[in-house]
Scaffold this active site. Structure first.
Site, PDB file in Angstrom:
ATOM      1  N   GLY A 207       0.657  -1.365   0.057  1.00 31.97           N
ATOM      2  CA  GLY A 207      -0.100   0.005   0.035  1.00 31.97           C
ATOM      3  C   GLY A 207       0.809   1.110   0.014  1.00 31.97           C
ATOM      4  N   ASN A 208       0.363   2.368   0.193  1.00 32.39           N
ATOM      5  CA  ASN A 208       1.101   3.355   0.407  1.00 32.39           C
ATOM      6  C   ASN A 208       0.355   4.518   1.372  1.00 32.39           C
ATOM      7  OD1 ASN A 208      -1.259   5.403  -0.921  1.00 32.39           O
ATOM      8  ND2 ASN A 208      -0.729   3.982  -2.593  1.00 32.39           N
ATOM      9  N   ARG A 209       0.889   5.750   1.603  1.00 40.03           N
ATOM     10  CA  ARG A 209       0.586   6.544   2.675  1.00 40.03           C
ATOM     11  C   ARG A 209      -0.725   7.477   2.590  1.00 40.03           C
ATOM     12  NH1 ARG A 209       5.640   9.863   3.660  1.00 40.03           N
ATOM     13  NH2 ARG A 209       4.177  11.082   4.938  1.00 40.03           N
TER      14      ARG A 209
END
Ligand code: C5P
Length: 400
Positions: free
Chosen positions: A208-210
Site C-alpha cells: 500500500g501507500n501513505r
C-alpha cells in the site's frame, strides 16, 4: 475560506429547549468569520439569557421590539445590516408565524424585514412536527425559498425519541454556508477517486501507500457543496464520507479501474486524486504466507492499469469529461507534472511534493495546465479543492 467569512448574520433564537445549542451555533458562525447579531423571543429567554449571547458576540442581544434605549427602528437596522438570517431553534409557533407573515415580536418582525438567505432549524416534539398545520407551514416556507435544515431523528429533551431533534451546530452552520456558496457546479456530474489502494499478497497482507484520502474527500465535499452530483470512488481510508455524496468503496487498483470505468460514461468531470498503486503482486496466495526456513520470499510484480491514462485515451478529441490528475513528486515537480499532463491526456495536473501533501490537512500545489503553471501556495486541502474547481468550472460542460 468559509463562504460565511465577512458576512453579518442575524440569529433569531426561538423558545424551545434546543435554544441552549444556539449559543454553540453562534460560536461556530463566529469561528467561520461571521459577525453575529442575536435576537431572542420572550420564550427563548426562559431557556437562555441575552447575557449568554452578549458575552459570546460582544454585542447586546435583543429581545424587545419596543426597546427605548435603542434609537430608531431596531428591526430595520438589524435586517439592513444582516446578509442572512438563521432561526435556531425554529419552534412550531415561530414557523407558523413566519408562514402567515405575523410580526408581533422583534424576531418575527425581523423575519418580515429580512433580506438574503433565511434558514430555519426546526426542533420540537415529533407529534408537533407531524401535525398537519406544521407540515403545511413548512411547505409554505420552503415554497417561498426558506431553507429548512432538520429536524433529525434522535433522542429528545423530553426523554422520548423521534423526528424532532435539532440538527447539531456544525452541520447546521454547514447548511447555512451552503446558502452562501455559489452553485457554480450545478448540473455537473463529478467523479472523484480518493485514498490509496491495497494490493493483496495474501488474505492478510498487502502492498500500500501513505495516502490518507483527505484530498479526495475534500474535493468531494466541495464539489457537492458547489452544486455537483458527486460520486466518490474511495480506496481504504478511515474518513467519514461527506454528506450527500455517493460513495463506492474499493480496495485494489483493478477494483478502482473497474468502478471508474463503470461510472465514467455518466461523468462530466473526473478528478483522480487517488494514489493508485502502479504494480500489484503477480500472485495472491489464497492462504496466509508462512515463514519457511531462513529464506526470504521473492515477490513478482505486474503492472496495474493506469486509470487516468486510459480515460485520457478513451475520451479522445471530444475532451469530455474534463480530466484532472494529481502528480506527487520528490523532484522536478513542474516538469514531471507537465509530462504527465501530455502523457495522460488530461486538462489539469495538480502537482505537489510528497512531503507537502501526504497525510496532513494542507498542501502546497502548482496547477499545471495547457495554459501554464499556477502556483497556489500553502492551502488547506479544502481550499485547494476550491481552487481546482475554480479552474474546472471554466472547462467543464454538462451532459455532452
Ligand atoms: O503516474 P503517476 O502515478 O504519478 O500519476 C498520478 C496520477 O495518475 C494520479 O491522478 C493518479 O490518480 C493517476 N493514476 C491512475 N492509475 C494508476 C496510477 C496513477 O489513474 N495506475
Amino acid at each position: 475560506m468559509s463562504a460565511l467569512a465577512g458576512k453579518t448574520l442575524l440569529v433569531v433564537v426561538g423558545g424551545g429547549i434546543a435554544a441552549f445549542k444556539s449559543a454553540l451555533v453562534v460560536r461556530e458562525l463566529q469561528r467561520r468569520g461571521a459577525r453575529v447579531e442575536v435576537v431572542l423571543t420572550e420564550a427563548a429567554t426562559r431557556f437562555v439569557t441575552p447575557v449568554t449571547f452578549a458575552a459570546i458576540t460582544g454585542r447586546k442581544a435583543h429581545v424587545d421590539l419596543w426597546d427605548a434605549s435603542f434609537p430608531g427602528e431596531l428591526h430595520v437596522q438589524l435586517t439592513d445590516a444582516a446578509d442572512g438570517v438563521l432561526v435556531v431553534p425554529a419552534t412550531a409557533d415561530f414557523l407558523a408565524k413566519m408562514a402567515h407573515g405575523l410580526g408581533d415580536d422583534l424576531g418575527s418582525v425581523c423575519l418580515l424585514a429580512a433580506r438574503g438567505p433565511v434558514l430555519v432549524a426546526p426542533a420540537m416534539h415529533p407529534r408537533m412536527w407531524s401535525n398537519p398545520a406544521t407540515v403545511q407551514n413548512v411547505a409554505t416556507l420552503r415554497a417561498r425559498g426558506v431553507a429548512v435544515c432538520g429536524p433529525v431523528d434522535g433522542p429528545l429533551a423530553s426523554g422520548a425519541s423521534g423526528m424532532g431533534r435539532m440538527v447539531e451546530p456544525e452541520p447546521l452552520v454547514d447548511a447555512l454556508e451552503a446558502c452562501f456558496t455559489p452553485q457554480d457546479l450545478a448540473g455537473l456530474r463529478v467523479l472523484i477517486t480518493a485514498g490509496g489502494t491495497h494490493e493483496a499478497l495474501d488474505p492478510v497482507r498487502f502492498l500500500g501507500n501513505r495516502s490518507s484520502g483527505k484530498m479526495g474527500y475534500a474535493l468531494a465535499e466541495r464539489a457537492q457543496r458547489r452544486g455537483a452530483a458527486v460520486t466518490l470512488v474511495s480506496g481504504p481510508v478511515s474518513l467519514a464520507p461527506p454528506a450527500d455524496v455517493t460513495v463506492v468503496r474499493v480496495r485494489s487498483a483493478v477494483e478502482m479501474f473497474d468502478s471508474v470505468s463503470n461510472h465514467y460514461p455518466a461523468a462530466d468531470v473526473v478528478v483522480m486524486a487517488a494514489a493508485v498503486a502502479d504494480y500489484r503482486p503477480a500472485e495472491v496466495s489464497p492462504q496466509k504466507l508462512k515463514k519457511t526456513g531462513e529464506g526470504v520470499p521473492a515477490v513478482t510484480l505486474v503492472r496495474n492499469p493506469d486509470i487516468l491514462a486510459s480515460l485520457g485515451a478513451r475520451r479522445g478529441a471530444a475532451r469530455h469529461p474534463t480530466l484532472v490528475g494529481f502528480a506527487v513528486e520528490t523532484e522536478n515537480l513542474v516538469a514531471n507534472a507537465r509530462d504527465k499532463l501530455a502523457r495522460k491526456g488530461c486538462d489539469l495536473i495538480v502537482a505537489n511534493r510528497a512531503e507537502d501533501g501526504f497525510e496532513g490537512d494542507s498542501n502546497v500545489a502548482v496547477l499545471v495546465s495547457p495554459e501554464g503553471d499556477l502556483p497556489v501556495g500553502a492551502l488547506s486541502k479544502r481550499a485547494l479543492a476550491d481552487r481546482i474547481f475554480d479552474h474546472v468550472v471554466g472547462l467543464a460542460r454538462p451532459g455532452v
